[in-house]
Write an enzyme that holds these catalytic residues in place. Structure first.
Site, mmCIF file in Angstrom:
data_model
loop_
_atom_site.group_PDB
_atom_site.id
_atom_site.type_symbol
_atom_site.label_atom_id
_atom_site.label_comp_id
_atom_site.label_asym_id
_atom_site.label_seq_id
_atom_site.Cartn_x
_atom_site.Cartn_y
_atom_site.Cartn_z
ATOM 1 N N PRO A 2 -30.484 0.089 -1.306
ATOM 2 C CA PRO A 2 -29.367 0.432 -2.179
ATOM 3 C C PRO A 2 -28.580 -0.818 -2.578
ATOM 4 C CG PRO A 2 -29.494 1.938 -0.332
ATOM 5 C CD PRO A 2 -30.460 0.844 -0.049
ATOM 6 N N GLU A 3 -28.151 -0.852 -3.819
ATOM 7 C CA GLU A 3 -27.415 -2.008 -4.319
ATOM 8 C C GLU A 3 -25.925 -1.698 -4.321
ATOM 9 O OE1 GLU A 3 -29.465 -4.281 -7.072
ATOM 10 O OE2 GLU A 3 -31.391 -3.379 -6.607
ATOM 11 N N LYS A 51 -22.746 -4.427 0.356
ATOM 12 C CA LYS A 51 -23.634 -3.336 0.748
ATOM 13 C C LYS A 51 -23.221 -2.709 2.085
ATOM 14 C CE LYS A 51 -27.516 -5.546 -1.578
ATOM 15 N NZ LYS A 51 -28.906 -6.007 -1.444
ATOM 16 N N ASN A 165 -32.682 -5.901 -4.899
ATOM 17 C CA ASN A 165 -33.948 -6.349 -5.465
ATOM 18 C C ASN A 165 -34.118 -5.955 -6.935
ATOM 19 O OD1 ASN A 165 -36.120 -7.949 -4.661
ATOM 20 N ND2 ASN A 165 -37.486 -6.188 -4.507
ATOM 21 N N ARG A 261 -40.200 -9.235 -0.071
ATOM 22 C CA ARG A 261 -39.907 -8.105 -0.947
ATOM 23 C C ARG A 261 -40.604 -8.314 -2.288
ATOM 24 N NH1 ARG A 261 -33.499 -7.848 0.310
ATOM 25 N NH2 ARG A 261 -33.953 -9.977 0.908
#
Length: 279
Positions: A2-3, A51, A165, A261
């Site tokens: 989650p951003e 975050k 990401n 990632r």
């Protein structure tokens, strides 16, 4: 993962369900705090910092959580079935007479003194969605190590807090730079514009249940803007689009791992180094 905009919305939901209400049920299912009982305490606030989530309670306590890759908080009404996952994935339950908040798969859950919150979040750079947002400070942080790959620098929450990401890949595309370009190789106006764009993207999505596009699809085109090459519903320029044509030039989007990632880029629209192996 989650951003920042998603975490801020989670904080808003938890605040609406818990703030200014007395906890009638508390169950922290992590060994270190399994015996902690917050029942009878009033929740004062729930806020996000990058975050991170901070649930503040009377008595000077804060419950700190982080969602990482697949953690989630769900809010349920009395008698509503809990649907966030199997019971063994539950890490926290906070309930009052009106709502129950259940934390699933939380990799970080700790109880600390509110005055010691800096121990959990003091290392973070300016929060893109917080009152401390300062583009100048974020830019200086980002350029602190000129040799560092742009993608890694954007994801480092010590530089600016809130980018994940998806936004990383999209911001690199908008800057026309590969995620492996040394951040010091960005032209000064490009670097400053990238930081400004990051703030605009997250702010535009802070209250949206469905994230607004980065491509401009499904909203009126700016005068003189080039149309998308493929489809009217393409929401992202490169993220998750490996092998599909670039919306700007038609070249197949490529993908490779960066810092464990997946990341995505257009080999024509974006300049800079790339890994030896690409997908």
């Amino acid at each position: 993962m989650p951003e920042g905009d998603t975490v801020l919305q989670t904080a808003s939901r938890l605040r609406a369900a818990l703030a200014d209400r007395v906890l009638t049920h508390c169950d922290l299912r992590v060994p270190r705090f399994a015996t902690a009982d917050l029942t009878g305490r009033t929740v004062l606030d729930v806020t996000s910092r990058g975050k991170h989530l901070l649930t503040r309670l009377e008595g000077g306590l804060t419950l700190h959580s982080h969602l990482r890759m697949d953690g989630a908080w769900r809010v349920y009404a009395p008698g509503e079935r809990w649907r966030g996952g199997p019971a063994h994935q539950i890490r926290a339950v906070l309930g009052n007479t009106a709502h129950t908040a259940v934390g699933y798969r939380l990799p970080v859950l700790e109880l600390l003194r509110t005055r010691e919150e800096a121990r959990a979040v003091g290392h973070l750079g300016p929060d893109l969605l917080g009152p401390d947002w300062d583009p100048g400070t974020a830019l200086r942080n980002l350029l602190r190590d000129p040799s560092r790959p742009l993608g890694e620098a954007l994801l480092d929450q010590r530089n600016l807090a809130g980018i994940g990401n998806i936004y990383k890949a999209e911001l690199c595309f908008l800057a026309r730079a590969t995620p492996w370009l040394p951040v010091g190789d960005l032209a000064s106006p490009t670097a400053a514009r990238l930081v400004t764009t990051a703030g605009q993207l997250l702010d535009a999505n802070r209250d949206r249940p469905v994230r607004m596009t980065t491509t401009g699809a499904n909203r009126p085109a700016r005068p003189g803007a080039a149309p998308l090459r493929y489809g009217a519903n393409e929401r992202l320029w490169v993220y998750g689009r490996a092998g599909r044509p670039c919306l700007r030039c038609g070249t197949p989007i490529r993908a490779a791992d960066q810092d464990a990632r997946p990341t995505y880029w257009c080999p024509r629209c974006q300049t800079g180094p790339t890994p030896g192996y690409v997908g």
